[in-house]
Scaffold this motif. Structure first.
Motif, PDB file in Angstrom:
ATOM      1  N   GLU A 100      -5.813 -11.196   8.975  1.00  7.69           N
ATOM      2  CA  GLU A 100      -5.725 -12.442   7.545  1.00  7.69           C
ATOM      3  C   GLU A 100      -6.543 -12.392   6.722  1.00  7.69           C
ATOM      4  N   GLY A 101      -6.229 -12.682   5.462  1.00 11.77           N
ATOM      5  CA  GLY A 101      -7.275 -13.018   4.561  1.00 11.77           C
ATOM      6  C   GLY A 101      -7.373 -11.684   4.022  1.00 11.77           C
ATOM      7  N   LEU A 102      -8.824 -11.873   3.967  1.00 14.15           N
ATOM      8  CA  LEU A 102     -10.136 -10.488   3.159  1.00 14.15           C
ATOM      9  C   LEU A 102     -10.143  -9.954   3.795  1.00 14.15           C
ATOM     10  N   ALA A 123      -9.719   4.019  -0.375  1.00 18.55           N
ATOM     11  CA  ALA A 123      -9.010   3.160  -1.110  1.00 18.55           C
ATOM     12  C   ALA A 123      -7.616   3.537  -1.059  1.00 18.55           C
ATOM     13  N   HIS A 124      -7.412   5.155  -1.292  1.00 19.82           N
ATOM     14  CA  HIS A 124      -6.110   5.959  -1.249  1.00 19.82           C
ATOM     15  C   HIS A 124      -4.945   5.340   0.460  1.00 19.82           C
ATOM     16  N   ARG A 125      -5.993   5.875   1.284  1.00 14.45           N
ATOM     17  CA  ARG A 125      -5.464   5.612   2.588  1.00 14.45           C
ATOM     18  C   ARG A 125      -5.452   3.906   2.620  1.00 14.45           C
ATOM     19  N   LEU A 126      -6.173   3.377   2.546  1.00 14.35           N
ATOM     20  CA  LEU A 126      -5.813   1.641   2.976  1.00 14.35           C
ATOM     21  C   LEU A 126      -4.678   1.343   2.441  1.00 14.35           C
ATOM     22  N   LYS A 127      -4.360   2.239   1.027  1.00 16.99           N
ATOM     23  CA  LYS A 127      -3.311   1.409   0.319  1.00 16.99           C
ATOM     24  C   LYS A 127      -1.355   2.104   0.893  1.00 16.99           C
ATOM     25  N   GLN A 128      -1.834   3.012   0.932  1.00 16.87           N
ATOM     26  CA  GLN A 128      -1.125   3.658   1.319  1.00 16.87           C
ATOM     27  C   GLN A 128      -0.335   3.551   2.782  1.00 16.87           C
ATOM     28  N   GLU A 129      -1.461   2.267   3.650  1.00 15.53           N
ATOM     29  CA  GLU A 129      -0.955   1.712   4.574  1.00 15.53           C
ATOM     30  C   GLU A 129      -0.916   0.697   4.480  1.00 15.53           C
ATOM     31  N   GLY A 130      -0.844   0.228   2.866  1.00 17.68           N
ATOM     32  CA  GLY A 130       0.557  -0.749   2.401  1.00 17.68           C
ATOM     33  C   GLY A 130      -0.839  -1.829   2.085  1.00 17.68           C
ATOM     34  N   LYS A 131      -2.308  -1.535   2.527  1.00 12.69           N
ATOM     35  CA  LYS A 131      -2.744  -2.630   1.881  1.00 12.69           C
ATOM     36  C   LYS A 131      -2.712  -2.934   0.706  1.00 12.69           C
ATOM     37  N   HIS A 132      -3.593  -3.745  -0.373  1.00 16.50           N
ATOM     38  CA  HIS A 132      -4.059  -4.521  -1.319  1.00 16.50           C
ATOM     39  C   HIS A 132      -5.546  -4.218  -1.560  1.00 16.50           C
ATOM     40  N   VAL A 133      -5.760  -3.063  -1.726  1.00 19.74           N
ATOM     41  CA  VAL A 133      -7.261  -3.317  -2.297  1.00 19.74           C
ATOM     42  C   VAL A 133      -7.399  -3.665  -3.201  1.00 19.74           C
ATOM     43  N   VAL A 134      -9.636  -3.556  -3.755  1.00 18.89           N
ATOM     44  CA  VAL A 134     -10.194  -3.725  -5.102  1.00 18.89           C
ATOM     45  C   VAL A 134     -11.137  -2.975  -4.569  1.00 18.89           C
ATOM     46  N   LEU A 135     -11.754  -2.985  -5.345  1.00 17.72           N
ATOM     47  CA  LEU A 135     -13.195  -2.133  -4.867  1.00 17.72           C
ATOM     48  C   LEU A 135     -14.426  -2.842  -5.756  1.00 17.72           C
ATOM     49  N   ALA A 136     -15.204  -3.110  -5.538  1.00 18.67           N
ATOM     50  CA  ALA A 136     -17.070  -3.435  -6.388  1.00 18.67           C
ATOM     51  C   ALA A 136     -17.404  -2.381  -6.813  1.00 18.67           C
ATOM     52  N   ALA A 137     -17.846  -2.581  -8.456  1.00 17.25           N
ATOM     53  CA  ALA A 137     -18.561  -1.289  -8.447  1.00 17.25           C
ATOM     54  C   ALA A 137     -20.787  -1.900  -8.138  1.00 17.25           C
ATOM     55  N   TYR A 174     -20.216 -10.108  -5.968  1.00 18.10           N
ATOM     56  CA  TYR A 174     -19.593 -11.664  -5.545  1.00 18.10           C
ATOM     57  C   TYR A 174     -18.580 -12.239  -6.811  1.00 18.10           C
ATOM     58  N   ASP A 175     -18.887 -11.051  -8.097  1.00 20.12           N
ATOM     59  CA  ASP A 175     -17.612 -11.107  -8.781  1.00 20.12           C
ATOM     60  C   ASP A 175     -16.134 -10.554  -8.043  1.00 20.12           C
ATOM     61  N   GLY A 176     -16.300  -9.708  -7.411  1.00 22.07           N
ATOM     62  CA  GLY A 176     -15.570  -8.738  -6.352  1.00 22.07           C
ATOM     63  C   GLY A 176     -15.169  -9.656  -5.572  1.00 22.07           C
ATOM     64  N   ALA A 180     -10.966 -10.672  -5.757  1.00 18.73           N
ATOM     65  CA  ALA A 180     -10.490 -10.145  -4.260  1.00 18.73           C
ATOM     66  C   ALA A 180      -9.287 -11.594  -3.832  1.00 18.73           C
ATOM     67  N   LYS A 181     -10.620 -12.331  -3.358  1.00 21.29           N
ATOM     68  CA  LYS A 181      -9.374 -13.397  -3.489  1.00 21.29           C
ATOM     69  C   LYS A 181      -8.608 -14.286  -4.241  1.00 21.29           C
ATOM     70  N   SER A 182      -8.661 -14.411  -5.414  1.00 28.27           N
ATOM     71  CA  SER A 182      -7.570 -14.547  -5.994  1.00 28.27           C
ATOM     72  C   SER A 182      -6.168 -14.139  -6.640  1.00 28.27           C
ATOM     73  N   ARG A 183      -6.855 -12.215  -6.629  1.00 34.99           N
ATOM     74  CA  ARG A 183      -5.377 -11.569  -6.516  1.00 34.99           C
ATOM     75  C   ARG A 183      -4.740 -11.424  -5.044  1.00 34.99           C
ATOM     76  N   HIS A 184      -5.648 -12.364  -3.786  1.00 30.79           N
ATOM     77  CA  HIS A 184      -4.912 -12.356  -2.336  1.00 30.79           C
ATOM     78  C   HIS A 184      -4.708 -10.782  -1.745  1.00 30.79           C
ATOM     79  N   ALA A 185      -5.990  -9.922  -1.944  1.00 32.37           N
ATOM     80  CA  ALA A 185      -6.047  -9.344  -1.869  1.00 32.37           C
ATOM     81  C   ALA A 185      -6.321  -8.548  -0.719  1.00 32.37           C
ATOM     82  N   ASP A 186      -5.479  -7.449   0.359  1.00 31.35           N
ATOM     83  CA  ASP A 186      -6.328  -7.299   1.522  1.00 31.35           C
ATOM     84  C   ASP A 186      -7.645  -6.965   1.972  1.00 31.35           C
TER      85      ASP A 186
END
Ligand code: GDP
Length: 303
Positions: A100-102, A123-137, A174-176, A180-186
């Motif tokens: 649940e949550g991020l 990122a690709h792998r987790l996305k394929q598993e149906g997760k909403h992924v965000v990256l922080a540089a 922190y920005d990431g 991620a929270k505001s987009r309800h990312a996994d």
């Protein structure tokens, strides 16, 4: 199948030399074990691990009253798996993400080991598993690191949160997290800088980043993945030691296993540092990241 192909170099060297040993000796004796030790050390299994392993193998061979080298082969595979798991039950290590949550994954490692590539693949792998992924540089130090991560973000079709080169990594993370929270990312995957020249700096920077993550997301980071380059052999082992002193590493991504005969490093890392290898990199493409399966790995060595 891909796994087998990626392991080709290690497999050829390893099984070639073991088969040669078995054919030459036929009967099990001290010299046989000594040469076997050499083969394993050449495959970068690591001296300490090899010694543990050969002791165990000798005991098992004696217990089963095996005299022919041909029969030892199966015992070698079995014992290699045992040495990987130690006292634990056999299992394939999964990522421990929250349901649940991020979830936050922190990725660490020295420049050039394949950190950015691995983040893209993961990122690709987790996305394929149906997760909403965000990256922080979070590697704001290495020239071009941010652009390279953005490239992977495009390829994997995931958003990359960034700031300017040279900015504070903790601020980027922190920005990431906020994004991620505001987009309800996994899952948020955080890149970090890979300078090792100054261990104190590395520790401080990782500690600061980790504090931000811990404060903003309860229970995070869920994983701290260390990226190691299999082609560097024993050097990878010493990097693993340094990083595990700097932070709590929960798993390893071992890259470039396709380009080396030194795949035995997998066993050394697990045996000497007790950090599980979670993924292996078997090429430069987005799909070339595989969950590490010790059984498939060890039995693949003899296939
Ligand atoms: P970083 O500096 O740690 O971020 O490293 P990069 O991600 O830029 O990777 C360095 C080089 O290694 C690139 O040319 C990648 O394509 C290559 N690379 C990364 N992972 C693998 C792998 O699993 N197999 C192979 N053959 N090359 C890899």
């Amino acid at each position: 199948k891909k796994y087998k192909k990626g392991m080709e170099k290690t497999r050829q060297t390893f099984s070639g030399r073991i088969n040669d040993l078995i054919a030459r000796y036929r009967k099990v004796d001290e010299d046989f074990f000594e040469e076997l030790e050499e083969v394993l050390i050449t495959a970068d299994v690591g001296v300490m691990t090899v010694m543990d392993f050969v002791d165990e193998l000798k005991m098992e061979v004696k217990r089963r009253n095996i005299k022919e080298t041909e029969e030892v082969k199966a015992v070698i595979s079995e014992k290699l798996v045992d040495i990987y798991y130690g006292d634990e039950e056999d299992h394939i290590e999964q990522l421990h993400l929250s349901t649940e949550g991020l979830s936050v994954i922190l990725v660490v490692g020295v420049n050039g080991v394949g950190k950015t590539t691995s983040i893209g693949k993961l990122a690709h792998r987790l996305k394929q598993e149906g997760k909403h992924v965000v990256l922080a540089a979070g590697d704001t130090f290495r020239a071009g690191a941010i652009e390279q991560l953005e490239e992977w973000g495009k390829r994997a079709d995931v958003e990359v949160i960034k700031q300017r080169e040279g900015s504070d990594p903790a601020a980027v993370i922190y920005d990431g997290i906020q994004a991620a929270k505001s987009r309800h990312a996994d899952v948020l995957i955080c890149d970090t800088a890979g300078r090792l020249q100054n261990k104190v700096n590395l520790m401080n920077e990782l500690a600061k980043v980790k504090r931000v993550i811990e404060r903003e997301v309860p229970g995070a980071p869920h994983e701290v993945l260390l990226v190691l380059d299999a082609t560097t052999g024993q050097n990878a082992l010493s990097q693993a030691k340094t990083f595990s002193e700097a932070t709590d590493v929960t798993g390893i991504i071992l890259t470039k296993l396709d380009g080396t005969a030194k795949g035995g490093i997998v066993l050394a890392i697990r045996n000497e540092l007790n950090i599980p290898v979670k993924y292996v990199g078997l090429g430069e493409q987005m799909e070339d990241l595989q969950v590490f399966d010790p059984h498939a790995f060890v039995f693949g060595l003899f296939a």
